[in-house]
Structures are given as C-alpha cells and as structure tokens.
Scaffold this active site. Structure first.
Site, mmCIF file in Angstrom:
data_model
loop_
_atom_site.group_PDB
_atom_site.id
_atom_site.type_symbol
_atom_site.label_atom_id
_atom_site.label_comp_id
_atom_site.label_asym_id
_atom_site.label_seq_id
_atom_site.Cartn_x
_atom_site.Cartn_y
_atom_site.Cartn_z
ATOM 1 N N GLY A 137 0.787 -1.232 0.000
ATOM 2 C CA GLY A 137 0.000 0.000 0.000
ATOM 3 C C GLY A 137 0.814 1.275 0.000
ATOM 4 O O GLY A 137 0.314 2.327 0.433
ATOM 5 N N SER A 138 2.043 1.231 -0.519
ATOM 6 C CA SER A 138 2.834 2.473 -0.484
ATOM 7 C C SER A 138 2.283 3.512 -1.465
ATOM 8 O O SER A 138 2.373 4.720 -1.206
ATOM 9 C CB SER A 138 4.316 2.196 -0.748
ATOM 10 O OG SER A 138 4.550 1.881 -2.096
ATOM 11 N N ASN A 154 -5.081 2.619 -12.957
ATOM 12 C CA ASN A 154 -4.117 1.657 -12.437
ATOM 13 C C ASN A 154 -2.718 2.239 -12.598
ATOM 14 O O ASN A 154 -2.478 3.066 -13.483
ATOM 15 C CB ASN A 154 -4.209 0.344 -13.227
ATOM 16 C CG ASN A 154 -3.260 -0.716 -12.689
ATOM 17 O OD1 ASN A 154 -3.114 -0.875 -11.463
ATOM 18 N ND2 ASN A 154 -2.586 -1.434 -13.575
ATOM 19 N N HIS A 176 1.304 0.978 -13.122
ATOM 20 C CA HIS A 176 2.098 -0.195 -13.475
ATOM 21 C C HIS A 176 3.570 0.209 -13.497
ATOM 22 O O HIS A 176 3.922 1.267 -14.037
ATOM 23 C CB HIS A 176 1.654 -0.732 -14.844
ATOM 24 C CG HIS A 176 2.326 -2.017 -15.188
ATOM 25 N ND1 HIS A 176 1.990 -3.221 -14.599
ATOM 26 C CD2 HIS A 176 3.351 -2.283 -16.032
ATOM 27 C CE1 HIS A 176 2.768 -4.171 -15.079
ATOM 28 N NE2 HIS A 176 3.593 -3.634 -15.941
HETATM 29 C C1 GAR Z 1 3.569 -1.123 -7.356
HETATM 30 O O1 GAR Z 1 4.913 -1.169 -7.795
HETATM 31 C C2 GAR Z 1 2.613 -1.144 -8.527
HETATM 32 O O2 GAR Z 1 3.080 -0.446 -9.642
HETATM 33 C C3 GAR Z 1 2.540 -2.626 -8.805
HETATM 34 O O3 GAR Z 1 2.474 -3.210 -7.542
HETATM 35 C C4 GAR Z 1 3.216 -2.420 -6.608
HETATM 36 C C5 GAR Z 1 2.349 -2.154 -5.418
HETATM 37 O O4 GAR Z 1 3.073 -1.509 -4.409
HETATM 38 N N1 GAR Z 1 1.394 -2.945 -9.599
HETATM 39 C C6 GAR Z 1 1.391 -3.810 -10.606
HETATM 40 O O5 GAR Z 1 2.368 -4.475 -10.923
HETATM 41 C C7 GAR Z 1 0.075 -3.932 -11.344
HETATM 42 N N2 GAR Z 1 0.224 -4.671 -12.563
HETATM 43 P P1 GAR Z 1 2.338 -0.780 -3.215
HETATM 44 O O6 GAR Z 1 1.368 -1.812 -2.603
HETATM 45 O O7 GAR Z 1 3.424 -0.437 -2.261
HETATM 46 O O8 GAR Z 1 1.620 0.409 -3.772
#
Ligand code: GAR
Length: 202
Positions: A12-13, A107, A109
């Site tokens: 969840g950052s 979203n 990515h």
């Molecule tokens: C992030 O790097 C986001 O870009 C990626 O998951 C991570 C979540 O981090 N999402 C994907 O790869 C979607 N295809 P977070 O929970 O710390 O925000």
C-alpha cells in the site's frame, strides 16, 4: 469534492503516498472515501486504518470473480466513489467491473507500457537490459495493463543499478506519478481521444 475508492492487495505504499499528498494539500479536490483489499492481512489496510480511513477486506479466496467483483462494486457505490484507484491490486477485474465505472478506474504499473505488462515488471525490465525505465498510470479497460495512458514517468537506468535499486527508483516515481495523474483526471481538462489522453482546447 470527488471521492476516491482505493483497491489494494499488499504493502500500500502508493495508497499512502496519495493519502499523504491529499493531507498535505499537494492533491486537491478529492478525498479517500474507502480503501478495499482482497486480502484481509494487507499492510495497506493497516495503513488506512492508522489514517482513520474506512478500510474493508473483501476476501477473494474461494469465490468466483464475478461474485467477488459484484461485492466490491456494491461497496464502491455505497461509498459514492467517483474514481477507482488500483494501487497494487493484484487481481484482474471482470468486464462487469470495468463497465460499472467507465473511464473511472485508474491503475499504476511499474514499467513504460506497453513494455513489460503482467507481474514483476521491474525485474522483467532489468533483465531485458533497458536503459530507460519508468512507470505508467492508465485507465483500466478489459485487457491486462492496456487502457489509455494518463501519464508516464521515465528516467535513465544507472550502470550500477541492480534489479532492487531499479525497483526502488521506479517506486519513487510511482509515488509522484499517481497523484499527478489523479489530479489530471479530476481537473476535467483532459479527454480520451482514441488511445490518447489530450488536453482540451482552451
Ligand atoms: C507497485 O509497484 C505497482 O506499480 C505494482 O504493484 C506495486 C504495489 O506496491 N502494480 C502492478 O504491478 C500492477 N500490474 P504498493 O502496494 O506499495 O503500492
């Protein structure tokens, strides 16, 4: 005041960066109405509760996608969400979900799409030997990591970077890019034209 509904599956950052930007006045005109996770133990839910935001776990395990998505759609509607923010939500959305919020699901990515869709994009990019890396905020359509691009951030890969260092620098950019993209969408100053997100004529 537009209402954001955040969906996440893990750390969840990105959610935390958006929440902080709202509190600190760097992202205006919106508030987080609800944070929903498909995993009850997601750290992002804890972070949401610490910020005294409404945080719900709607577990996906053992349920059909359409049924699970219907429950999430209902929760988003109940909280009168204007814009759905996928922030590390590691589940494909059903067509019904996408159609319930047309041009209203974003979203992020961790690659310069259309390069490296899917899982572990940072590692895919590093292993491919890219010299420029980045992240993409896009509208969600019915195909994986495919919708119209709202905003991208790109930067050079350093010679000394390993996969981990690159992933960290991509994440730093994500934390800036997502709020900027939300601001752009909420501004009403842009519209989708084909595959492009263009600024309206003044
Ligand atoms: C992030 O790097 C986001 O870009 C990626 O998951 C991570 C979540 O981090 N999402 C994907 O790869 C979607 N295809 P977070 O929970 O710390 O925000």
């Amino acid at each position: 005041m537009k209402r954001l509904g955040v969906l996440l599956s893990g750390r969840g950052s990105n959610f935390a960066a958006i929440a902080d930007n709202i509190v600190q006045g760097r992202l205006t005109g919106c508030q987080i109405a609800v944070v929903i996770s498909n995993k009850a133990d997601a750290a992002g839910l804890v972070a949401a509760r610490e910020r005294e935001l409404k945080a719900l776990a709607i577990e996906a395990r053992g349920r059909k996608r359409a049924e699970h998505d219907a429950e999430i759609i209902a929760a988003l509607k109940e909280h009168q969400v204007d814009l759905v923010i996928l922030a590390g939500y590691m589940r494909l959305l059903s067509p019904e979900f996408v159609q319930a919020f047309p041009e209203r699901i974003l979203n992020i990515h961790p690659s310069l799409l259309p390069a490296f869709p899917g899982l572990d994009a940072q590692e895919q990019a590093f292993n491919y030997g890219v010299q420029v890396a980045g992240c993409t905020v896009h509208f969600v359509d019915e195909e994986l990591d495919h919708g119209v691009i709202v905003l991208q951030k790109a930067f050079p890969v350093h010679e000394g970077d390993d996969s981990q260092a690159l992933a960290e620098r991509i994440l730093e950019q994500e934390h800036i890019a997502y709020s900027e993209a939300i601001g752009r969408v909420l501004s009403g100053e842009y519209r989708v034209v084909g595959r492009r997100y263009v600024r309206n004529a003044k």
